[in-house]
Design a protein around this motif. Structure first.
Motif, PDB file in Angstrom:
ATOM      1  N   LEU A 271       0.856  -1.176   0.000  1.00 39.22           N
ATOM      2  CA  LEU A 271       0.000   0.000   0.000  1.00 39.22           C
ATOM      3  C   LEU A 271       0.902   1.239   0.000  1.00 39.22           C
ATOM      4  N   ARG A 272       0.712   2.100  -0.967  1.00 40.93           N
ATOM      5  CA  ARG A 272       1.613   3.248  -1.169  1.00 40.93           C
ATOM      6  C   ARG A 272       0.797   4.488  -1.505  1.00 40.93           C
ATOM      7  N   LYS A 273       1.244   5.619  -0.986  1.00 39.94           N
ATOM      8  CA  LYS A 273       0.601   6.890  -1.320  1.00 39.94           C
ATOM      9  C   LYS A 273       1.153   7.411  -2.639  1.00 39.94           C
ATOM     10  N   GLY A 274       0.237   7.747  -3.549  1.00 40.29           N
ATOM     11  CA  GLY A 274       0.662   8.283  -4.827  1.00 40.29           C
ATOM     12  C   GLY A 274       0.992   9.753  -4.734  1.00 40.29           C
ATOM     13  N   GLY A 275       1.403  10.322  -5.858  1.00 40.12           N
ATOM     14  CA  GLY A 275       1.778  11.723  -5.879  1.00 40.12           C
ATOM     15  C   GLY A 275       0.641  12.659  -5.561  1.00 40.12           C
ATOM     16  N   ASP A 276      -0.601  12.242  -5.837  1.00 37.36           N
ATOM     17  CA  ASP A 276      -1.769  13.076  -5.556  1.00 37.36           C
ATOM     18  C   ASP A 276      -2.345  12.804  -4.183  1.00 37.36           C
ATOM     19  N   GLY A 277      -1.649  11.971  -3.382  1.00 36.06           N
ATOM     20  CA  GLY A 277      -2.125  11.665  -2.041  1.00 36.06           C
ATOM     21  C   GLY A 277      -3.039  10.462  -1.974  1.00 36.06           C
ATOM     22  N   GLU A 278      -3.479   9.972  -3.127  1.00 38.07           N
ATOM     23  CA  GLU A 278      -4.342   8.797  -3.153  1.00 38.07           C
ATOM     24  C   GLU A 278      -3.526   7.528  -2.911  1.00 38.07           C
ATOM     25  N   GLN A 279      -4.175   6.546  -2.274  1.00 38.28           N
ATOM     26  CA  GLN A 279      -3.484   5.282  -1.983  1.00 38.28           C
ATOM     27  C   GLN A 279      -3.470   4.392  -3.213  1.00 38.28           C
ATOM     28  N   VAL A 280      -2.295   3.808  -3.464  1.00 32.16           N
ATOM     29  CA  VAL A 280      -2.103   2.921  -4.598  1.00 32.16           C
ATOM     30  C   VAL A 280      -1.859   1.513  -4.061  1.00 32.16           C
ATOM     31  N   LEU A 281      -2.495   0.532  -4.671  1.00 28.25           N
ATOM     32  CA  LEU A 281      -2.335  -0.862  -4.260  1.00 28.25           C
ATOM     33  C   LEU A 281      -1.510  -1.611  -5.302  1.00 28.25           C
ATOM     34  N   LEU A 282      -0.377  -2.182  -4.847  1.00 26.03           N
ATOM     35  CA  LEU A 282       0.471  -2.986  -5.714  1.00 26.03           C
ATOM     36  C   LEU A 282       0.430  -4.424  -5.221  1.00 26.03           C
ATOM     37  N   GLU A 283       0.267  -5.369  -6.138  1.00 22.71           N
ATOM     38  CA  GLU A 283       0.228  -6.792  -5.773  1.00 22.71           C
ATOM     39  C   GLU A 283       1.456  -7.485  -6.344  1.00 22.71           C
ATOM     40  N   VAL A 284       2.112  -8.289  -5.509  1.00 17.37           N
ATOM     41  CA  VAL A 284       3.364  -8.936  -5.881  1.00 17.37           C
ATOM     42  C   VAL A 284       3.263 -10.420  -5.572  1.00 17.37           C
ATOM     43  N   ASN A 285       3.696 -11.244  -6.524  1.00 19.18           N
ATOM     44  CA  ASN A 285       3.802 -12.693  -6.304  1.00 19.18           C
ATOM     45  C   ASN A 285       5.196 -12.960  -5.749  1.00 19.18           C
ATOM     46  N   LEU A 286       5.265 -13.145  -4.417  1.00 17.86           N
ATOM     47  CA  LEU A 286       6.570 -13.290  -3.768  1.00 17.86           C
ATOM     48  C   LEU A 286       7.260 -14.588  -4.171  1.00 17.86           C
ATOM     49  N   LYS A 287       6.486 -15.602  -4.524  1.00 20.20           N
ATOM     50  CA  LYS A 287       7.112 -16.862  -4.959  1.00 20.20           C
ATOM     51  C   LYS A 287       7.908 -16.653  -6.240  1.00 20.20           C
ATOM     52  N   LYS A 288       7.357 -15.888  -7.172  1.00 18.36           N
ATOM     53  CA  LYS A 288       8.078 -15.610  -8.407  1.00 18.36           C
ATOM     54  C   LYS A 288       9.304 -14.733  -8.150  1.00 18.36           C
ATOM     55  N   VAL A 289       9.168 -13.816  -7.203  1.00 17.48           N
ATOM     56  CA  VAL A 289      10.313 -12.965  -6.860  1.00 17.48           C
ATOM     57  C   VAL A 289      11.433 -13.825  -6.308  1.00 17.48           C
ATOM     58  N   ARG A 290      11.090 -14.772  -5.442  1.00 17.01           N
ATOM     59  CA  ARG A 290      12.103 -15.650  -4.858  1.00 17.01           C
ATOM     60  C   ARG A 290      12.798 -16.487  -5.921  1.00 17.01           C
ATOM     61  N   LYS A 291      12.068 -16.886  -6.940  1.00 22.86           N
ATOM     62  CA  LYS A 291      12.648 -17.702  -8.007  1.00 22.86           C
ATOM     63  C   LYS A 291      13.415 -16.866  -9.031  1.00 22.86           C
TER      64      LYS A 291
END
Length: 312
Positions: A271-291
């Motif tokens: 969960l990250r605040k964007g430049g306009d102050g709105e919250q941005v949701l990023l989804e990450v597949n941690l299994k793929k990152v590990r591989k």
């Protein structure tokens, strides 16, 4: 009243009669409205200043400047002994001689000027000594992420590493660069950037520049950055890291103790605040990152990592 020759014999062929010296001192201290005294002789003209870039003379060749504290002594004439500070205009005020310009003179040159001025009707064969009690005109400032920030006097040639060492060295809050701020009278302000790793680790001597009086060494302070890890991790909470060394997602989860057995690694949210102050949701597949199939995303200050639980 004794003649000049008789007085010279009594005082070792150096002093005028005490009456004349006392009278001259009284005239120098006379209030406004008193009869004008004789115009004091002008001292020797100051030599040209040290050229910019010159690392500076040795201590004995220090050129006097504002705020230097001088101890001036005239042998066997204690009435003329003075401890004086050089004014912002580069002058000192002395008995009999009044205001004298001393900026840019060395100690030897000032002693010569004083001898010549006093010998013109005041003291026979005067023996003058000048001692610098405080070197205030050769100062550098060190600010930021160092052990002991402050203003330091440099009494001779100094390099960047020498001044940093004098200021207690760099702290762990220092970033990868520091800056030398220098005022060049004819060319304006100059900023010299120095890569700390190249200076400290690679021993690049070209970066160990000569420090000049008036320089400001600025070591930026690395501010802390915070990320938050919540959900199915062993030690959820806030994680602190320096801004110049941002955490990646894998590193943040590892700092939080790693995922639990019920963690859903396929759907980790940032969960990250964007430049306009709105919250941005990023989804990450941690299994793929590990591989190594997906990149390990860097985190920003204020990010919230949520490791969701799986129900299967």
């Amino acid at each position: 009243m004794r003649t000049r020759s008789e007085s010279s014999t009594l005082s070792g062929n150096r002093l005028l009669p005490a009456v004349l010296i006392l009278a001259a001192l009284a005239m120098a201290a006379a209030p406004a409205g008193a009869p004008p005294r004789q115009e004091p002789p002008r001292p020797q003209a100051a030599p040209p200043p040290v050229a910019p870039g010159d690392p500076g003379p040795v201590v004995s060749e220090h050129r006097l400047g504002p705020e230097d504290l001088l101890e001036i002594s005239v042998f066997e004439v204690p009435q003329l002994n003075r401890t004086v500070r050089v004014s912002e205009g580069g002058t000192v005020s002395l008995p009999l001689l009044g205001e004298m310009a001393v900026r840019g003179l060395t100690v030897t040159q000032l002693e010569t000027s004083l001898r010549e001025a006093l010998s013109r009707g005041y003291v026979e064969d005067p023996q003058v000594s000048v001692f610098i009690k405080e070197y205030r005109s050769r100062k550098v400032s060190v600010i930021g992420a160092v052990g002991a920030p402050g203003v330091y006097e440099i009494l001779g040639p100094r390099t960047l590493l020498e001044v940093l060492s004098q200021a207690g060295g760099l702290t762990e809050r220092s970033v990868g660069k520091l800056y030398i701020l220098r005022n060049l009278k004819d060319a304006g302000d100059q900023r010299i950037a120095v890569n700390v790793a190249d200076l400290m680790e690679s021993r690049d001597q070209s970066l160990n520049v000569a420090i000049e009086p008036g320089d400001i060494i600025s070591v930026p302070i690395d501010r802390p950055a915070y990320v938050y890890v919540d959900g199915a991790v062993r030690t959820p909470g806030r994680i602190e890291q320096l801004s110049s060394r941002p955490l990646s997602l894998l590193h943040a989860i590892a700092r939080a103790g790693g995922p639990t057995d019920r963690a859903d690694l396929r759907n980790v949210q940032i969960l990250r605040k964007g430049g306009d102050g709105e919250q941005v949701l990023l989804e990450v597949n941690l299994k793929k990152v590990r591989k190594g199939e997906d990149p390990d995303p860097p985190l920003r200050d204020g990010d919230i990592v949520v490791v969701r639980e799986t129900f299967f």
